[in-house]
Design an enzyme around this catalytic site. Structure first.
Site, PDB file in Angstrom:
ATOM      1  N   HIS A  42      44.751  37.367 -86.443  1.00 66.15           N
ATOM      2  CA  HIS A  42      44.507  38.461 -85.866  1.00 66.15           C
ATOM      3  C   HIS A  42      44.624  39.772 -86.345  1.00 66.15           C
ATOM      4  O   HIS A  42      45.676  40.522 -85.696  1.00 66.15           O
ATOM      5  CB  HIS A  42      44.716  38.441 -84.437  1.00 66.15           C
ATOM      6  CG  HIS A  42      43.753  37.049 -83.767  1.00 66.15           C
ATOM      7  ND1 HIS A  42      44.624  35.865 -83.977  1.00 66.15           N
ATOM      8  CD2 HIS A  42      42.963  36.977 -83.231  1.00 66.15           C
ATOM      9  CE1 HIS A  42      43.688  34.738 -83.574  1.00 66.15           C
ATOM     10  NE2 HIS A  42      42.571  35.481 -82.954  1.00 66.15           N
ATOM     11  N   SER A 128      50.566  44.872 -88.221  1.00 69.18           N
ATOM     12  CA  SER A 128      51.321  44.000 -89.193  1.00 69.18           C
ATOM     13  C   SER A 128      50.632  43.754 -90.431  1.00 69.18           C
ATOM     14  O   SER A 128      51.530  43.257 -91.582  1.00 69.18           O
ATOM     15  CB  SER A 128      51.052  42.589 -88.383  1.00 69.18           C
ATOM     16  OG  SER A 128      49.694  42.081 -88.128  1.00 69.18           O
ATOM     17  N   GLY A 175      40.237  33.732 -87.149  1.00 70.29           N
ATOM     18  CA  GLY A 175      41.480  33.043 -87.715  1.00 70.29           C
ATOM     19  C   GLY A 175      41.615  32.057 -86.882  1.00 70.29           C
ATOM     20  O   GLY A 175      42.458  31.153 -87.605  1.00 70.29           O
ATOM     21  N   ASP A 195      48.691  36.380 -83.317  1.00 69.54           N
ATOM     22  CA  ASP A 195      48.698  37.280 -82.192  1.00 69.54           C
ATOM     23  C   ASP A 195      47.611  37.866 -81.399  1.00 69.54           C
ATOM     24  O   ASP A 195      47.461  38.937 -81.755  1.00 69.54           O
ATOM     25  CB  ASP A 195      49.865  38.200 -82.586  1.00 69.54           C
ATOM     26  CG  ASP A 195      49.232  39.480 -83.590  1.00 69.54           C
ATOM     27  OD1 ASP A 195      48.357  38.725 -84.452  1.00 69.54           O
ATOM     28  OD2 ASP A 195      49.361  40.479 -83.570  1.00 69.54           O
TER      29      ASP A 195
END
Length: 321
Positions: A42, A128, A175, A195
């Site tokens: 994600h 990220s 995902g 996440d």
């Protein structure tokens, strides 16, 4: 389904925890020369403006990364009344003081954020995908999944600026359903970061399904799951069920949580109820680096003090295997 936008929450205390753990994990995994594949289920938009409309609306970064980046940081006085929890040894004094050096894991996190703000300040916050790419080597791979139509377009545009070629793949796919197609990678080394927003209750079950299927396909991969700690049964069941899954598979695990304030709903002087927002979050890893526990212990002790919003600030750190 597509209401959640991480731009409103970028740089908050949950991001501090998640990205501190992510960087410490990657630093260890990248010590080996063999190529590493990172799968981000994600990915979000990848980059966020902390001075933009979204982050400015919530102001959550002010009690997260911006507090850590302040020139002189003092431990919140209420934090000393909140004991450290879990496997960590209790401190007799606050772990964070104006003159105390930051724990290496926190320093690594802040140094990376500063790399994205070469002129000082913190206008840009890396999500990220950009944190991971910043640390990867040329022969490593990064697979990014994002289904939100607006964030997917933004992610595409942001990644295109890197000119990373085939090193990074951006996929507008779910995902949960597609991440396992990259397991196992040719190099037999992978980190999967999961996440989701957890806006839908079904996300908790889908996380378990994803990690369970991933372990079947690639038992030696490293799996990192972020989750919110909120008054919802599914949120409290998730780490317990992940622990059971890891134990049954004979795999090591690590569970870190950071609480910055109470989760109780407050009543204002006018009688209105005010929700506290996200009070805490956790990271659960299966097959974590053996060095991670030692790196996180002092970092969590300091983050508990530095990010405390009331006397309920606390942390836990447990591991096995």
């Amino acid at each position: 389904m597509f209401s959640y936008r991480h731009a409103f929450h970028a740089g908050n205390h949950a991001d501090v925890l998640k990205h501190t753990v992510l960087i410490a994990t990657l630093e260890h995994l990248l010590e080996k020369d063999t190529a590493l594949t990172v799968v981000d289920t994600h990915a979000g938009a990848g980059l966020y403006r902390l001075d933009g409309d979204y982050a400015g609306t919530s102001g959550e970064a002010a009690d997260g990364v911006l507090r850590l980046l302040a020139p002189k940081q003092e431990a919140a006085p209420v934090a000393a009344a909140a004991p450290a929890q879990g496997a960590a040894k209790k401190s007799t004094k606050p772990a964070a003081t104006p003159d105390a050096p930051l724990a290496p894991a926190i320093q690594a996190y802040l140094d990376l954020v500063r790399d994205f703000n070469p002129n000082g300040g913190a206008r840009v916050y890396p999500g990220s995908p950009f944190i991971t790419h910043h640390l990867l080597r040329e022969h490593d791979k990064l697979k990014l999944f994002e289904l939100h139509p607006t964030d997917a377009r933004t992610l595409d545009a942001n990644i295109a600026q890197l000119e990373a070629g085939r090193q990074i793949a951006v996929l507008r796919e779910d995902g949960f359903g597609s991440a396992t197609k990259f397991l196992p990678p040719p190099s037999r080394r992978a980190l999967v970061l999961c996440d989701p927003s957890y806006e839908m209750k079904t996300d908790y079950g889908r996380v378990l399904d994803l990690i369970g299927e991933s372990l079947k396909r690639f038992a030696t991969g490293t799996y990192a799951v972020w989750y919110p700690i909120i008054p919802r049964p599914e949120a409290h069941d998730l780490p317990r069920r992940l622990k059971t899954m890891a134990t049954k598979a004979g795999k090591s695990w690590l569970h870190a949580t950071l609480t910055v304030k109470s989760s109780k709903v407050l009543t204002t002087v006018t009688g209105d109820q005010k929700r506290p927002g996200l009070p805490a979050s956790g990271m659960f890893l299966i097959n974590p680096p053996y060095t991670l526990n030692g790196r996180l212990q002092p970092a969590l002790e300091q983050l508990k003090d530095l990010l405390a919003q009331d006397r309920h600030a606390a942390f836990t750190l447990d591991s096995a295997g």
